[in-house]
Write an enzyme that holds these catalytic residues in place. Structure first.
Site, short mmCIF file in Angstrom:
data_model
loop_
_atom_site.label_atom_id
_atom_site.label_comp_id
_atom_site.label_asym_id
_atom_site.label_seq_id
_atom_site.Cartn_x
_atom_site.Cartn_y
_atom_site.Cartn_z
N ASN A 133 0.84 -1.07 -0.05
CA ASN A 133 -0.12 -0.05 -0.07
C ASN A 133 0.88 1.33 -0.10
O ASN A 133 2.06 0.95 0.49
CB ASN A 133 -0.98 -0.11 1.26
CG ASN A 133 -1.77 1.29 1.29
OD1 ASN A 133 -2.46 1.72 0.09
ND2 ASN A 133 -1.99 1.87 2.15
N HIS A 135 0.71 5.42 1.21
CA HIS A 135 0.18 6.21 2.30
C HIS A 135 0.62 7.46 2.23
O HIS A 135 2.03 7.71 2.35
CB HIS A 135 0.06 5.42 3.79
CG HIS A 135 -0.68 6.37 4.60
ND1 HIS A 135 -2.20 6.38 4.56
CD2 HIS A 135 -0.57 7.08 5.59
CE1 HIS A 135 -2.46 6.86 5.34
NE2 HIS A 135 -1.38 7.61 6.04
N GLU A 200 5.17 10.03 -4.01
CA GLU A 200 4.50 8.80 -4.30
C GLU A 200 4.50 8.18 -5.77
O GLU A 200 4.79 6.99 -5.59
CB GLU A 200 3.03 8.91 -4.04
CG GLU A 200 2.42 9.42 -2.61
CD GLU A 200 1.00 9.53 -2.55
OE1 GLU A 200 0.20 8.72 -3.05
OE2 GLU A 200 0.63 10.40 -1.81
#
Ligand code: GRF
Length: 240
Positions: A133, A135, A200
């Protein structure tokens, strides 16, 4: 150090430092789970397209029918599926359905990219230590919703992006990689989010590649990766 391949850690969320698990995937086929905009999905697709990431996206699954990410997937010629949670009796059944879709497409590694649901046991068991994932904070600070707003509210001077293994907790699994950005006094949620998003998009494809290369292992909660080949090559002259 005991070497085991086990699914106990991801499903229970307990990590023993006496256990070492090699993080690998059986193949380079990615399943990407989304709920919305899909800019991280786009970054992954772009990295594949330009040759920075040796992988393919075998399937995109969204829990929202109107997710822009589904449009991005289909535009890129990738199969995109919408799965309505209301069609399932409970959360476990829903995650079991996602797991069978991913298995049917022979997915080796699952990447959550703005997927706004907690992952449940059937999916964790189907892909033990093979769900990542991303975040938008430096975990363990500011898990959950509105991580950028939480960082501003708290007065943090540094925030960033974290890629972590997914376990049953909320943004709680072992950290694989992080990238920090400054928080300026003039920041709003939008400006901070934009700065983090740049990181990201850079970090996620890179970490996916490292996991697929099998260069990382889990010791307790620590993910330890071999240095990238280019880094060891750079070190050689100084070592000699
Ligand atoms: C990103 O900020 C990601 O870190 C968080 O949700 C957001 C998803 O954005 N989990 P996008 O859908 O990838 O554009």
């Amino acid at each position: 150090m005991l070497a085991v391949s086990s699914l106990a850690t991801a499903t229970s969320g307990t990590y023993s430092s006496r256990v070492e698990i090699r993080l690998t995937a059986p193949n380079r086929r990615l399943g990407v789970l989304i709920s919305g905009r899909g800019s991280n999905l786009q970054a992954i697709l772009k990295a594949i397209q330009v040759g920075d990431l040796d992988a393919s996206v075998a399937l995109v699954v969204s829990n929202r029918e109107d997710a822009m990410g589904l449009v991005h997937a289909r535009t890129a010629g990738v199969k995109g599926e919408y799965l309505n949670s209301r069609d399932y009796a409970n959360r476990d059944d829903y995650d079991a359905a996602i797991a069978s879709l991913l298995r049917a497409r022979s997915v080796g590694l699952v990447c959550l990219a703005g997927f706004m649901r907690l992952v449940r046991r059937p999916l964790l068991e189907a892909f033990p230590n093979r769900i990542l994932n991303i975040h938008p904070s430096l975990l363990p600070a500011f898990p959950g919703l509105d991580a950028q707003g939480q960082a501003l509210e708290h007065g943090a001077k540094v925030s960033g992006a974290t890629v972590h293994l997914v376990d049953a907790g909320l943004d709680a699994g072992p950290i694989v990689a992080q990238s920090a950005v400054p928080v300026f006094d003039t920041d709003t949620v939008d400006t901070l989010s934009a700065r983090i998003l740049v990181e990201e998009h850079r970090l996620y494809p890179q970490v996916i590649g490292r996991l697929l290369d099998g260069t990382c292992r889990l010791q307790g909660r620590r993910v330890i990766c071999d240095p990238p080949a280019s880094a060891s090559a750079r070190r050689l002259p100084a070592d000699n």
